[in-house]
Design a protein around this motif. Structure first.
Motif, PDB file in Angstrom:
ATOM      1  N   ASP A 114      25.844  23.375  45.962  1.00  0.00           N
ATOM      2  CA  ASP A 114      26.391  22.825  44.772  1.00  0.00           C
ATOM      3  C   ASP A 114      28.080  22.379  44.898  1.00  0.00           C
ATOM      4  O   ASP A 114      28.515  22.226  45.642  1.00  0.00           O
ATOM      5  N   ALA A 115      28.543  21.810  43.602  1.00  0.00           N
ATOM      6  CA  ALA A 115      29.788  21.471  43.792  1.00  0.00           C
ATOM      7  C   ALA A 115      30.715  22.373  43.992  1.00  0.00           C
ATOM      8  O   ALA A 115      31.837  21.961  44.885  1.00  0.00           O
ATOM      9  N   ALA A 116      30.563  23.677  43.628  1.00  0.00           N
ATOM     10  CA  ALA A 116      31.735  24.667  44.048  1.00  0.00           C
ATOM     11  C   ALA A 116      31.568  24.791  45.448  1.00  0.00           C
ATOM     12  O   ALA A 116      32.771  25.125  46.101  1.00  0.00           O
ATOM     13  N   THR A 117      30.363  24.925  46.158  1.00  0.00           N
ATOM     14  CA  THR A 117      30.394  25.136  47.547  1.00  0.00           C
ATOM     15  C   THR A 117      31.180  24.135  48.470  1.00  0.00           C
ATOM     16  O   THR A 117      31.626  24.198  49.404  1.00  0.00           O
ATOM     17  N   CYS A 118      30.703  22.906  47.812  1.00  0.00           N
ATOM     18  CA  CYS A 118      31.148  21.715  48.584  1.00  0.00           C
ATOM     19  C   CYS A 118      32.794  21.624  48.501  1.00  0.00           C
ATOM     20  O   CYS A 118      33.610  21.339  49.473  1.00  0.00           O
ATOM     21  N   ALA A 119      33.348  21.945  47.350  1.00  0.00           N
ATOM     22  CA  ALA A 119      34.737  22.067  47.080  1.00  0.00           C
ATOM     23  C   ALA A 119      35.558  23.048  48.085  1.00  0.00           C
ATOM     24  O   ALA A 119      36.487  22.880  48.669  1.00  0.00           O
ATOM     25  N   ALA A 143      20.196  19.080  49.717  1.00  0.00           N
ATOM     26  CA  ALA A 143      19.991  18.722  48.307  1.00  0.00           C
ATOM     27  C   ALA A 143      21.453  19.238  47.800  1.00  0.00           C
ATOM     28  O   ALA A 143      21.986  20.308  48.020  1.00  0.00           O
ATOM     29  N   GLY A 144      21.951  18.392  46.735  1.00  0.00           N
ATOM     30  CA  GLY A 144      23.110  18.774  46.238  1.00  0.00           C
ATOM     31  C   GLY A 144      24.481  17.866  46.387  1.00  0.00           C
ATOM     32  O   GLY A 144      25.174  17.998  45.650  1.00  0.00           O
ATOM     33  N   LEU A 145      24.195  17.216  47.486  1.00  0.00           N
ATOM     34  CA  LEU A 145      25.284  16.494  47.911  1.00  0.00           C
ATOM     35  C   LEU A 145      25.085  14.911  47.787  1.00  0.00           C
ATOM     36  O   LEU A 145      24.057  14.537  47.979  1.00  0.00           O
ATOM     37  N   ALA A 146      26.082  14.281  47.232  1.00  0.00           N
ATOM     38  CA  ALA A 146      25.732  12.853  47.335  1.00  0.00           C
ATOM     39  C   ALA A 146      25.989  12.165  48.651  1.00  0.00           C
ATOM     40  O   ALA A 146      26.685  12.562  49.727  1.00  0.00           O
TER      41      ALA A 146
END
Length: 327
Positions: A114-119, A143-146
């Motif tokens: 998710d976005a929080a993990t990516c950040a 899944a979840g990353l652009a």
């Protein structure tokens, strides 16, 4: 170079390699052996670099429920473990390897990032950067990353003075090559380069021209791996082909990742193109003799490097043959 090499693996996997005489679809198949190895492209690169004595930090996301194989690998080889743990299980990739080396892959779904993990990942990555460092961004995206995540990271890392080696395919590769800041090095295989260009590259001259276009666009080092056919290595100053005689192997799994590790090891040592090509080819060939992301002893790698046949790329392209697809 200052600091350890950083490898980023956003979609790691446990590689389950099943050996059998011959795969018969739709029938009962009896395996002769099975091996489990912590994997994913960046993890494989880190493992081979550690075997060569290159200090390495591994970053990514693991499922907390089955992280033990990765932790064992990192501990055994002295690889810095900067992976985030998240609830769930890291995916398993099943490799069905026949006696003649033919491999059938069954890749299972992985974690959703998710976005929080990516950040958090990007923040952790930024905290490990060193001037004139090297970073490897490798593998598929969960899944979840652009698709543009690698392009964004290349820009951030290059802005910090880090040379980026990118080993990706399809949309993430296309996005990275369309960005204002390009990777320092890329290593597609022929199929991946064909997908990017939208052209058949079975003719050697076409393959060389397509690789040359990447350098003209600003990639400092373009390497196109051709499996048993060796690899092309192109920079702005030179273009060569390197190969070793084909050999029967227990598994081709991870040979392309070993080649990336050899490229990185050559960059760490500031090798000229021919020496780097020999080392990268030797890494890939040495890995072929082992199941799992491991190199043979250093002396064996050096012998393979010395035995590699080096040909000017234009001479190789004019020879009879096709640009064999491979890792």
């Amino acid at each position: 170079m200052t600091g350890p090499v950083i490898t980023l693996t956003l979609n790691p996997a446990i590689d389950q390699t099943v050996s059998l005489d011959r795969l018969a679809p739709g029938a009962v198949n009896r395996a002769s052996a099975v091996h489990y190895n912590a994997g994913g492209k960046g993890v494989n690169v880190a493992s081979c670099l550690a075997d060569w004595g290159v200090p390495t930090l591994a970053i990514g996301v693991l499922g907390a429920d089955n992280s033990a194989p990765f932790e064992a690998l990192f501990s055994t080889k002295g690889i810095g473990d900067r992976f985030l743990r998240r609830p769930g299980r890291t995916r398993t990739n099943i490799k069905l390897v026949e006696a003649d080396g033919t491999t059938t892959d069954v890749n299972l779904p992985g974690l959703v990032v998710d976005a929080a993990t990516c950040a958090e990942l990007r923040s952790g990555l930024g905290g490990q950067l060193a001037p004139d460092g090297l970073a490897v961004l490798a593998g598929s995206l969960p899944a979840g990353l652009a698709d543009g995540i690698y392009a964004d990271l290349v820009g951030e890392l290059a802005g910090a003075g880090v040379r980026v080696v990118l080993d990706a395919s399809n949309a993430p590769l296309a996005a990275a090559l369309a960005a204002p800041v390009l990777p320092y090095c890329i290593k597609p295989n022929r199929h991946e380069l064909e997908a990017f260009t939208g052209r058949d590259l079975s003719a050697r001259s076409d393959l060389l021209a397509a690789a040359g276009t990447l350098v003209e666009r600003g990639v400092a080092l373009a390497v196109v791996s051709l499996g048993a056919g060796g690899a092309l290595f192109l920079s702005a100053e030179d273009a060569i082909h390197a190969a070793l005689p084909p050999t029967r192997t227990p598994s081709t799994v991870g040979a392309g990742d070993a080649m990336v590790a050899g490229i990185v090891a050559g960059l760490v040592a500031d090798m000229p193109l021919e020496a780097l090509a020999r080392l990268a080819t030797a890494f890939a060939a040495g890995k072929l003799r082992r199941i799992g992301p491991h190199l043979p002893p250093a002396d064996e790698v050096r012998k393979l490097a010395a035995a590699a046949r080096i040909t000017r790329a234009d001479v190789w392209a004019a020879e009879t043959g096709t640009g064999n697809a491979g890792q």
